[in-house]
Write a protein that holds these residues in place. Structure first.
Motif, PDB file in Angstrom:
ATOM      1  N   ALA A   1       0.752  -1.063  -0.057  1.00  0.00           N
ATOM      2  CA  ALA A   1      -0.103   0.075  -0.087  1.00  0.00           C
ATOM      3  C   ALA A   1       0.729   1.127   0.072  1.00  0.00           C
ATOM      4  CB  ALA A   1      -1.009   0.110   1.192  1.00  0.00           C
ATOM      5  N   GLU A   2       1.847   1.197   0.641  1.00  0.00           N
ATOM      6  CA  GLU A   2       2.778   2.317   0.884  1.00  0.00           C
ATOM      7  C   GLU A   2       3.642   2.644  -0.587  1.00  0.00           C
ATOM      8  OE1 GLU A   2       6.820   3.657   3.129  1.00  0.00           O
ATOM      9  OE2 GLU A   2       5.479   2.102   3.809  1.00  0.00           O
ATOM     10  N   ALA A   3       4.064   1.473  -1.265  1.00  0.00           N
ATOM     11  CA  ALA A   3       4.845   1.649  -2.388  1.00  0.00           C
ATOM     12  C   ALA A   3       3.795   1.999  -3.425  1.00  0.00           C
ATOM     13  CB  ALA A   3       5.365   0.394  -2.871  1.00  0.00           C
ATOM     14  N   GLU A   4       2.341   1.712  -3.485  1.00  0.00           N
ATOM     15  CA  GLU A   4       1.599   1.992  -4.542  1.00  0.00           C
ATOM     16  C   GLU A   4       0.947   3.784  -4.326  1.00  0.00           C
ATOM     17  OE1 GLU A   4      -1.451  -0.765  -4.810  1.00  0.00           O
ATOM     18  OE2 GLU A   4      -0.485  -2.126  -5.829  1.00  0.00           O
ATOM     19  N   ALA A   5       0.960   4.042  -2.900  1.00  0.00           N
ATOM     20  CA  ALA A   5       0.593   5.356  -2.893  1.00  0.00           C
ATOM     21  C   ALA A   5       2.010   6.451  -3.210  1.00  0.00           C
ATOM     22  CB  ALA A   5       0.456   5.528  -1.386  1.00  0.00           C
ATOM     23  N   TYR A   6       3.019   5.846  -3.033  1.00  0.00           N
ATOM     24  CA  TYR A   6       4.380   6.718  -3.655  1.00  0.00           C
ATOM     25  C   TYR A   6       4.285   6.534  -4.994  1.00  0.00           C
ATOM     26  CZ  TYR A   6       9.019   8.874  -3.560  1.00  0.00           C
ATOM     27  OH  TYR A   6       9.992   9.570  -4.108  1.00  0.00           O
ATOM     28  N   ALA A   7       3.979   5.260  -5.529  1.00  0.00           N
ATOM     29  CA  ALA A   7       4.200   5.143  -6.972  1.00  0.00           C
ATOM     30  C   ALA A   7       3.251   6.452  -7.770  1.00  0.00           C
ATOM     31  CB  ALA A   7       3.787   3.939  -7.606  1.00  0.00           C
ATOM     32  N   MET A   8       1.832   6.356  -7.267  1.00  0.00           N
ATOM     33  CA  MET A   8       0.992   7.456  -7.817  1.00  0.00           C
ATOM     34  C   MET A   8       1.604   8.736  -7.571  1.00  0.00           C
ATOM     35  SD  MET A   8      -1.255   5.351  -9.153  1.00  0.00           S
ATOM     36  CE  MET A   8      -2.410   6.652  -9.533  1.00  0.00           C
ATOM     37  N   GLU A   9       2.170   9.072  -6.346  1.00  0.00           N
ATOM     38  CA  GLU A   9       2.839  10.530  -6.389  1.00  0.00           C
ATOM     39  C   GLU A   9       3.680  10.693  -7.335  1.00  0.00           C
ATOM     40  OE1 GLU A   9       4.522  11.289  -2.524  1.00  0.00           O
ATOM     41  OE2 GLU A   9       2.844  10.415  -1.565  1.00  0.00           O
ATOM     42  N   LEU A  10       4.709   9.717  -7.708  1.00  0.00           N
ATOM     43  CA  LEU A  10       5.784   9.941  -8.847  1.00  0.00           C
ATOM     44  C   LEU A  10       4.991   9.959  -9.928  1.00  0.00           C
ATOM     45  CD1 LEU A  10       8.231   7.224  -7.495  1.00  0.00           C
ATOM     46  CD2 LEU A  10       8.464   9.562  -7.522  1.00  0.00           C
ATOM     47  N   LEU A  11       3.796   9.237 -10.618  1.00  0.00           N
ATOM     48  CA  LEU A  11       3.164   9.326 -11.646  1.00  0.00           C
ATOM     49  C   LEU A  11       2.467  10.724 -11.610  1.00  0.00           C
ATOM     50  CD1 LEU A  11       1.489   5.899 -11.989  1.00  0.00           C
ATOM     51  CD2 LEU A  11       3.421   7.130 -13.538  1.00  0.00           C
TER      52      LEU A  11
ATOM     53  N   ALA B   1      10.054   7.473 -13.289  1.00  0.00           N
ATOM     54  CA  ALA B   1       9.451   7.070 -12.062  1.00  0.00           C
ATOM     55  C   ALA B   1       9.747   5.915 -11.647  1.00  0.00           C
ATOM     56  CB  ALA B   1       7.693   7.138 -12.418  1.00  0.00           C
ATOM     57  N   ARG B   2       9.871   4.851 -12.249  1.00  0.00           N
ATOM     58  CA  ARG B   2      10.261   3.725 -11.500  1.00  0.00           C
ATOM     59  C   ARG B   2      11.793   3.942 -10.919  1.00  0.00           C
ATOM     60  NH1 ARG B   2      11.622  -1.170 -15.744  1.00  0.00           N
ATOM     61  NH2 ARG B   2      13.009   0.627 -16.330  1.00  0.00           N
ATOM     62  N   ALA B   3      12.814   4.576 -11.433  1.00  0.00           N
ATOM     63  CA  ALA B   3      13.959   4.833 -10.757  1.00  0.00           C
ATOM     64  C   ALA B   3      13.873   5.560  -9.608  1.00  0.00           C
ATOM     65  CB  ALA B   3      14.847   5.437 -11.740  1.00  0.00           C
ATOM     66  N   LEU B   4      12.944   6.430  -9.637  1.00  0.00           N
ATOM     67  CA  LEU B   4      12.897   7.296  -8.466  1.00  0.00           C
ATOM     68  C   LEU B   4      11.970   6.692  -7.155  1.00  0.00           C
ATOM     69  CD1 LEU B   4      11.604  10.652  -9.985  1.00  0.00           C
ATOM     70  CD2 LEU B   4      13.718  10.392  -8.743  1.00  0.00           C
ATOM     71  N   ALA B   5      11.231   5.470  -7.694  1.00  0.00           N
ATOM     72  CA  ALA B   5      10.556   4.643  -6.551  1.00  0.00           C
ATOM     73  C   ALA B   5      11.463   4.078  -5.453  1.00  0.00           C
ATOM     74  CB  ALA B   5       9.641   3.740  -7.100  1.00  0.00           C
ATOM     75  N   ILE B   6      12.328   4.075  -5.527  1.00  0.00           N
ATOM     76  CA  ILE B   6      13.491   3.538  -4.288  1.00  0.00           C
ATOM     77  C   ILE B   6      14.019   4.759  -3.875  1.00  0.00           C
ATOM     78  CG2 ILE B   6      14.029   1.295  -5.764  1.00  0.00           C
ATOM     79  CD1 ILE B   6      16.894   2.680  -6.237  1.00  0.00           C
ATOM     80  N   LYS B   7      13.651   6.023  -3.997  1.00  0.00           N
ATOM     81  CA  LYS B   7      14.108   7.126  -3.399  1.00  0.00           C
ATOM     82  C   LYS B   7      15.583   7.340  -3.126  1.00  0.00           C
ATOM     83  CE  LYS B   7       9.813   6.911  -0.470  1.00  0.00           C
ATOM     84  NZ  LYS B   7       9.394   6.951   0.812  1.00  0.00           N
ATOM     85  N   PRO B   8      16.178   7.245  -4.267  1.00  0.00           N
ATOM     86  CA  PRO B   8      17.558   7.263  -4.371  1.00  0.00           C
ATOM     87  C   PRO B   8      18.212   8.729  -4.045  1.00  0.00           C
ATOM     88  CG  PRO B   8      16.676   7.537  -6.656  1.00  0.00           C
ATOM     89  CD  PRO B   8      15.386   7.265  -5.821  1.00  0.00           C
ATOM     90  N   LYS B   9      19.492   8.611  -3.454  1.00  0.00           N
ATOM     91  CA  LYS B   9      20.109   9.874  -3.549  1.00  0.00           C
ATOM     92  C   LYS B   9      20.605  10.410  -4.636  1.00  0.00           C
ATOM     93  CE  LYS B   9      21.958   8.482   1.133  1.00  0.00           C
ATOM     94  NZ  LYS B   9      23.078   7.880   1.972  1.00  0.00           N
ATOM     95  N   LEU B  10      21.031   9.722  -5.663  1.00  0.00           N
ATOM     96  CA  LEU B  10      21.668  10.078  -6.619  1.00  0.00           C
ATOM     97  C   LEU B  10      20.869   9.371  -8.057  1.00  0.00           C
ATOM     98  CD1 LEU B  10      24.282  10.937  -8.453  1.00  0.00           C
ATOM     99  CD2 LEU B  10      25.234   8.830  -7.935  1.00  0.00           C
ATOM    100  N   MET B  11      20.665  10.071  -8.966  1.00  0.00           N
ATOM    101  CA  MET B  11      20.024   9.655 -10.357  1.00  0.00           C
ATOM    102  C   MET B  11      21.169   9.787 -11.440  1.00  0.00           C
ATOM    103  SD  MET B  11      16.719   8.424 -10.493  1.00  0.00           S
ATOM    104  CE  MET B  11      16.211   8.869 -11.839  1.00  0.00           C
ATOM    105  N   LEU B  12      21.208   8.724 -12.091  1.00  0.00           N
ATOM    106  CA  LEU B  12      21.993   8.631 -13.384  1.00  0.00           C
ATOM    107  C   LEU B  12      21.202   8.428 -14.303  1.00  0.00           C
ATOM    108  CD1 LEU B  12      24.607   5.977 -11.979  1.00  0.00           C
ATOM    109  CD2 LEU B  12      24.720   8.258 -11.647  1.00  0.00           C
TER     110      LEU B  12
END
Length: 266
Positions: A137-147, A174-185
């Motif tokens: 539920a938490e993952a899906e809620a955050y995924a919708m925020e990212l979408l 959005a998929r890459a952001l879903a793990i809440k990274p410190k760094l994006m490549l």
């Protein structure tokens, strides 16, 4: 034998988020990286330019340990990527330990690499739930925020085949952001797109830059580098040739190789 340098920080030192020192990578007789040194500060956007074969993508893959270095050191935060200190020796990480390190690093590739049999929402939550054990539920809620963030909330239940290339790449972001990274490549994230779709992906990336996400972007999009980058790095022949603010590197490059490269775009 690999020659990996121990660059572990001391508590009293202030460190950039990313520190690469003397990074070398060889494929057979081809030395692709010839001693890369690069620091990236938190919330900084660094765009790497350069001709094909200059080592840009290989360097990104070394940061995320999709390729192992032959020599040198890459730190992300206070973690030596790909290795851990055991006593006084640096040892390669197991695949499981390496997966834990990658939790802080998101990566977007040229190809979208979405699971065709998953919906958009399922593609985004697969890693947080399946790899990192997050509550569904938490993952899906955050995924919708990212979408929402990438402008695709209405596509949550669509399949990749029902999306344009630009939409698929925004889902990949959005998929890459879903793990809440410190760094994006970002490895040439618009190179596989039709020209009319490039703008929507670059707009999403500009929004992320404006929100303070630390980003290293390999691209040929000079306009994006000019508008969104804090620093532009030019690579050629496996080395960093020139680095500086976009206004300096793009408008008044100092190295002849940089000038020759940019003359094709500007």
């Amino acid at each position: 034998m690999n020659s990996i340098t121990n660059q572990s920080p001391t508590p009293s030192e202030t460190r950039p988020l990313v520190r690469a020192r003397n990074v070398h990578k060889r494929f057979g007789d081809n030395e692709v990286l010839k001693g890369i040194d690069l620091d990236v500060n938190g919330s900084e956007v660094v765009v790497i330019l350069g001709p094909s074969g200059s080592g840009k993508s290989t360097f990104l893959r070394c940061i995320n340990q999709l390729e192992s270095m032959d020599q040198g050191s890459i730190m992300v935060g206070e973690v030596q990527i790909g290795y851990e200190l055991r006593g006084r020796r640096l040892c390669k990480l197991t695949p499981h330990a390496l997966a834990r390190q990658r939790r802080d690093i998101g990566m977007v590739f040229q190809q979208f690499n979405l699971y065709p049999h998953f919906t958009v929402l399922q593609n985004i939550v697969e890693a947080p739930i399946g790899v990192h054990g997050q509550d569904r539920a938490e993952a899906e809620a955050y995924a919708m925020e990212l979408l929402d963030k990438v402008g695709l909330r209405d596509k949550a239940n669509a399949y990749p085949r029902q999306l344009s290339g630009g939409q698929q790449q925004r889902v990949a972001i959005a998929r890459a952001l879903a793990i809440k990274p410190k760094l994006m490549l970002f490895d040439e994230p618009t190179s596989a797109l039709d020209p009319e779709l490039v703008g929507e992906v670059l707009a999403t990336m500009r929004d992320l830059a404006n929100q303070g996400l630390t980003m290293i972007v390999v691209t040929h999009e000079i306009g994006f580098a000019r508008e969104a980058a804090d620093r532009v790095v030019f690579m050629d022949g496996g080395k960093v040739v020139e680095s500086g603010p976009p206004k300096e590197v793009l408008s008044n490059p100092q190295h002849p190789r940089t000038r020759a490269f940019l003359s094709r775009f500007i």
